[in-house]
Design an enzyme around this catalytic site. Structure first.
Site, PDB file in Angstrom:
ATOM      1  N   LYS B  32       5.776  12.921   6.527  1.00  0.00           N
ATOM      2  CA  LYS B  32       5.977  11.568   6.004  1.00  0.00           C
ATOM      3  C   LYS B  32       7.011  11.607   4.875  1.00  0.00           C
ATOM      4  O   LYS B  32       6.974  12.515   4.031  1.00  0.00           O
ATOM      5  CB  LYS B  32       4.605  11.106   5.489  1.00  0.00           C
ATOM      6  N   SER B 107      -0.487   4.085   6.884  1.00  0.00           N
ATOM      7  CA  SER B 107       0.922   4.121   6.586  1.00  0.00           C
ATOM      8  C   SER B 107       1.669   5.334   7.126  1.00  0.00           C
ATOM      9  O   SER B 107       2.898   5.328   7.140  1.00  0.00           O
ATOM     10  CB  SER B 107       1.104   4.050   5.068  1.00  0.00           C
ATOM     11  N   SER B 131      -4.677   5.828   5.762  1.00  0.00           N
ATOM     12  CA  SER B 131      -3.294   6.029   6.214  1.00  0.00           C
ATOM     13  C   SER B 131      -3.033   7.279   7.046  1.00  0.00           C
ATOM     14  O   SER B 131      -1.981   7.391   7.675  1.00  0.00           O
ATOM     15  CB  SER B 131      -2.345   6.016   5.017  1.00  0.00           C
TER      16      SER B 131
END
Lengths: 62, 411
Positions: B32, B107, B131
């Site tokens: 990420k 996310s 997330s």
């Protein structure tokens, strides 16, 4: 429980220097009012409980 | 690299750490876009940090480098990790490899999509309200939300310091365990990082599983309930009292909103127009929460943790439930044109993940079925603090007796 309205939201954000996008205060007031919960543990919370008590609870729960 | 899912933000010309020995030698990973590497750009899914060059390297990346893991690049994410669906108006929505009309979850959207599409073997994500677990569930991969303090957050973008955790997404519980074995452990550069000894995450052990079947039958969509209850049966789950998910979620939102809004105060004063509308409204709400409400939510946290361990887990090791009570929604249903039902649907997506962050306990999400539209269904296992070894043992046992984690998207 809190009961938010548009004026209160606008005033509290303005006091912190936050400019609200148009029409936002009503949305935020509704969301905050909907999110308020009646937590049953509030009634039994010890005066001495503070945010760091959580670390001791973690130790006990391992 | 062929990436029709918009999972990658940056692809290295040459993977980092090629040929390096170690326990993860040659394992292709990407992370990420919020884990910093000194001298490299970390955009954090935002316009505000677009092109920002990190001054330090995240502890988790240092540990993966030392273990010989390949790093292929950086992955798409929700803006500032503050959104559960994978929409991103600055970098483009991430698309679900099982069907691009559906959300990846967020996310850690790129992490879920890249693992599902087998572009990487594993990826790091962060989990503040779901997330890691929501993308794992929506993309049909395995994802681990670690205990608060188990994995150092030094050099990772902050959202909510009382809730933020870092964990892996991979194709199996076994690979999540291999990655966790490398990244877990004390780090003096993260003030809340625990000195609790690192367990053996690859060891087998018998685990006792409990579930609240009546709650699942009543609140989960029928296809989700059927898949999760079948998994419960496979794992020999017995009955347990359901936690008060909605109260715990409300406390999670109070803490997350207060802390995230404080974290973003300078930019919200100086350049609020550079946030997407969705993130800006979430941040605005945080400034209206009284300090006493925030602190009361934190004062109650220990009592709720003890109640969960005593009343729900009891003598069991693992509590089983769906990752999401609903089926994976479409991007349109949950995007800017989502309509009147969007808030309810977003609430469903996060309904069973946020309470775990409030308690600070670990949770593992695994694929346990495919719905009638061909989208994955996710199972969630939750354990007591620092019991990642028990969770991963239960996950490996489930994946020895099922093959959902081996299925790949057909799109």
């Amino acid at each position: 429980m809190n009961s938010w309205n548009i004026e209160a939201i606008e005033a509290i954000l303005s006091s912190q220097g936050i400019r609200l996008a148009p029409g936002r205060a009503a949305k935020i007031a509704a969301a905050l009012n909907a999110g308020a919960v009646a937590d049953p543990l509030r009634a039994v919370l010890e005066l001495e409980a503070d945010p760091t008590s959580y670390l001791l609870a973690m130790e006990r729960c391992k | 690299m062929n990436d029709p899912f918009n999972a990658f933000i940056h692809v290295e010309k040459e993977p980092l750490n090629r040929g390096k020995p170690g326990p993860l030698s040659g394992m292709p990973l990407a992370h990420k876009d919020m884990f910093f590497r000194a001298g490299k750009v970390s955009n954090c899914g935002s316009k505000i940090r677009k092109g920002w060059v990190a001054p330090v390297t995240a502890t988790v990346l240092e540990r993966l480098d030392a273990a010989g893991a390949l790093q292929l690049g950086t992955l798409n994410m929700s803006e500032f990790a503050y959104g559960p669906t994978g929409h991103n108006e600055h970098w483009g929505d991430c698309r679900n490899p099982w069907n691009p009309d559906y959300i990846t979850g967020g996310s850690s959207s790129g992490s879920g999509a890249a693992v599902a599409a087998r572009l990487v073997a594993g990826a790091l994500g962060s989990d503040t309200g779901g997330s890691v677990r929501i993308p794992a569930a929506a993309c049909g991969v395995t994802g681990l939300k670690t205990t608060w303090g188990r994995v150092s957050r030094h050099g990772a973008m902050a959202l909510s310091h009382s809730l933020d955790t870092i964990g892996p997404l991979a194709t199996s519980a076994e690979d999540c365990a291999r990655i966790l074995q490398v990244i877990a452990g004390f780090d003096a550069r993260d003030s809340i990082c625990s000195r609790e000894p690192v367990g053996d995450y690859l060891s087998d052990r018998k685990t006792k599983v409990v579930a609240s079947t009546a709650w699942i039958e009543r609140h989960a969509e029928p296809e989700v309930a059927a898949a999760v209850l079948a998994a419960a049966k496979l794992l020999g789950a017995t009955e347990a009292e359901a936690p008060d998910f909605d109260t715990l979620s409300a406390h999670c939102i109070t803490v997350m909103s207060s802390e995230a809004s404080a974290q973003h105060a300078r930019w919200m004063r100086e350049r609020p127009g550079d946030y997407s509308s969705a993130v800006r409204v979430r941040l605005e709400a945080g400034y209206a929460i009284p300090a006493t409400t925030y602190l009361e939510a934190l004062r109650l946290r220990g009592a709720w943790l003890e109640r969960f361990c005593a009343q729900t887990l009891g003598s069991a090791d693992v509590y089983l439930l769906p990752a999401m009570p609903c089926r994976v929604p479409t991007r349109e249903q949950t995007g800017p044109k989502g309509g009147a039902d969007m808030p309810r649907l977003l609430g469903e997506v996060t309904r069973l993940t946020r309470w775990v962050n409030y308690l600070g306990v670990p949770a593992l999400v695994l694929p346990c079925g495919v719905d009638s539209r061909g989208l994955p269904i996710g199972l969630q296992l939750v354990a007591r603090p620092f019991a990642e070894a028990a969770l991963l043992a239960a996950g490996r046992a489930y994946q020895r007796d099922s093959d959902w984690h081996r299925r790949t998207p057909t799109t």
